[in-house]
Structures are given as C-alpha cells and as structure tokens.
Design an enzyme around this catalytic site. Structure first.
Site, mmCIF file in Angstrom:
data_model
loop_
_atom_site.group_PDB
_atom_site.id
_atom_site.type_symbol
_atom_site.label_atom_id
_atom_site.label_comp_id
_atom_site.label_asym_id
_atom_site.label_seq_id
_atom_site.Cartn_x
_atom_site.Cartn_y
_atom_site.Cartn_z
ATOM 1 N N GLY A 33 -4.481 -5.771 -2.412
ATOM 2 C CA GLY A 33 -4.047 -6.888 -1.570
ATOM 3 C C GLY A 33 -5.192 -7.823 -1.254
ATOM 4 O O GLY A 33 -6.271 -7.725 -1.850
ATOM 5 N N ASN A 34 -4.967 -8.731 -0.336
ATOM 6 C CA ASN A 34 -6.036 -9.641 0.096
ATOM 7 C C ASN A 34 -5.898 -9.899 1.595
ATOM 8 O O ASN A 34 -4.962 -9.437 2.229
ATOM 9 C CB ASN A 34 -6.003 -10.941 -0.718
ATOM 10 C CG ASN A 34 -4.717 -11.711 -0.535
ATOM 11 O OD1 ASN A 34 -4.432 -12.212 0.554
ATOM 12 N ND2 ASN A 34 -3.917 -11.799 -1.594
ATOM 13 N N ARG A 35 -6.851 -10.634 2.158
ATOM 14 C CA ARG A 35 -6.932 -10.789 3.607
ATOM 15 C C ARG A 35 -6.124 -11.947 4.181
ATOM 16 O O ARG A 35 -6.289 -12.287 5.349
ATOM 17 C CB ARG A 35 -8.388 -10.939 4.029
ATOM 18 C CG ARG A 35 -9.199 -9.692 3.807
ATOM 19 C CD ARG A 35 -10.553 -9.829 4.477
ATOM 20 N NE ARG A 35 -11.449 -8.771 4.083
ATOM 21 C CZ ARG A 35 -11.422 -7.550 4.600
ATOM 22 N NH1 ARG A 35 -10.542 -7.254 5.533
ATOM 23 N NH2 ARG A 35 -12.268 -6.647 4.178
#
Ligand code: CTP
Ligand code: CA
Length: 238
Positions: A33-35
C-alpha cells in the site's frame, strides 16, 4: 476560498474524483500500500459538491470517511480503479485523479496465505507495472464521450539537477492532461497533513511559468482548484 464562494459554479456538471491509495494484494491477508490518506480527494469532492456539481468519488483506501451527498464507488487495486475510472469517464465532464495509484503490483496473488517455513527459501516478490490510468483517459479522447477536463496530481521532490517545478512541467507534458496540481513534498510530508501548498500548472503557460499557487488547508486549496476547474470549463465553452 470558502465553500460559499463556490455556489453554483459547477451546476449541471458531473465531476469524478479519485481518492486514497490503492492496495495491491500479495495473498489473502497482505498487500502493498501507500501513505495516501484520501484527505485531498475527499476535500475536492466536497468542494465540487459545494459548487453544485453531481459528484462521483472513486475511493481506494482512505483514512477519512467519504462525504455524504455523493455517489461512492469503492475500489481496492489499481486495476479496479482503472475499470471504475473508465466507466465513470464516459459520463463525466471532469475527471480529477487525486488517488495515489500503485505504480507496480505483485505479478501474482498467492491464493492461500504465504507461510513461513524453515525448509524453503525466503519468498521473493516480483513486481509488474500497473497501467497509467491518467494517461489512458487522456489518450482515449476523441473516441466517444470523454471528459472536457482531465486533471492530474503530482507530488514531487526536487533534486540536485532538477527543481520541483521542472519535474511538474515535464510530468504535465508526459501525461497530456489539462491541469496538473503540483505538490512540493518537503521536510514535512504532505501525506495525512491538513495544510498544503500547491501550484496549478496548465499546458497553455510558458515553460518556466510557476502557475497559479494556492496554500492553506486542504479544504481551502480544494476550493481554489474547483474554482479554477470552473474557469477552465467556462473558457472551453463555445
Ligand atoms: N496515475 C495514474 N495511474 C498510475 C499512476 C499515476 O492515473 N498508474 C495518476 C495519479 O493519480 C496522478 C498522476 O497520475 O494524478 C501523477 O502520478 P505520479 O505518481 O506523480 O506520476 P507517475 O507517472 O506515476 O510518475 P512517478 O514515477 O513520479 O511516480
Ligand atoms: Ca507514481
């Protein structure tokens, strides 16, 4: 910069906003995932709503709730987001790509949970490229019903040879979209924060132009972006 000033600017207009970060599964319980928090996309959807638009929000993973009064489409992966965007683009006047789309995904999703084991080698994850959704909807122009305005986002850090603005201009040219909202990712990351500072770049401007700048809360900046979108639509009207 307040919601009241937007009143009626986009009445009769359909706006699709993508928000949040995609998640790319590795197995049934794990993902890459990412932030991205989804705050910017959510604020944009709210501003478009305040401007009187019909709003569709295509939401990948978000840390904030989706606003009411919109049509919500939930997605997980970049490929799901792509499908939803292509479908939405066919009846949207404006598409705003605020989502953080994973550039790569694991080449295969393991169907059962990956187990650690003492007698087999440590697993290796092979990544393959995801399609560039923004580029695809720009390229699909002129084939059937397509949005009048396509807006991209970019978060850049400058380096020794190239500053943020130059990277932004290059990305705008490469993507071919009508506006690019450029975020400078500095010491304090933009991710998850409420304050932000952007430049709105248009291909109509000369190469070195810094574009229209807007700073403040994501709500205030979103109001400016929506007002600019309304102005661009008005300028394109015959
Ligand atoms: N984007 C997209 N599909 C992708 C990746 C990005 O539609 N597979 C969109 C994003 O939603 C954003 C814009 O493209 O509006 C720019 O994303 P960014 O990650 O800054 O650009 P990339 O082309 O992926 O370049 P980089 O190598 O800098 O990540
Ligand atoms: Ca990227």
């Amino acid at each position: 910069g307040s919601a009241g000033e937007l009143s009626g600017l986009l009445s009769g207009i359909t706006v699709t906003v993508t928000a949040g970060g995609t998640r790319e599964p590795l197995d049934p319980v794990r993902f890459l995932g990412n932030r991205s928090s989804g705050k910017q996309g959510t604020a944009l959807a709210e501003a478009a709503l305040a401007a009187g638009a019909r709003v569709r929000l295509i939401a990948a993973h978000m840390e904030v709730p989706a606003p009411g009064g919109i049509e919500l489409v939930r997605v997980e992966t970049a490929l799901e987001l792509r499908e939803a965007v292509h479908k939405a683009a066919a009846d949207s006047d404006v598409v705003v790509m605020a989502a953080a789309v994973a550039d790569f995904r694991p080449d295969k999703v393991v169907e059962t949970k990956i187990k650690k084991s003492d007698d087999t080698a440590d697993p290796v994850i092979t990544l393959v490229r995801n399609p560039d959704i923004l580029q695809e909807i720009v390229q699909a122009r002129g084939t059937g019903a397509t949005p009048a305005l396509i807006v991209g986002f970019a978060a850049e850090t400058g380096d020794a040879t190239t500053d943020v603005l130059e990277y932004g201009r290059r990305k705008l040219a490469r993507k071919g979209c009508d506006l690019l909202v450029l975020n400078q990712v500095g010491k304090s990351l933009v991710f998850g924060q409420d304050q932000t500072e952007v430049r709105i770049l248009s291909p109509a401007e000369p190469a070195g132009s810094a574009g229209e700048s807007a700073a403040g809360s994501k709500t205030e900046v979103s109001a400016r972006i929506i007002a600019r979108i309304a102005a661009e639509l008005a300028a394109r009207r015959p």
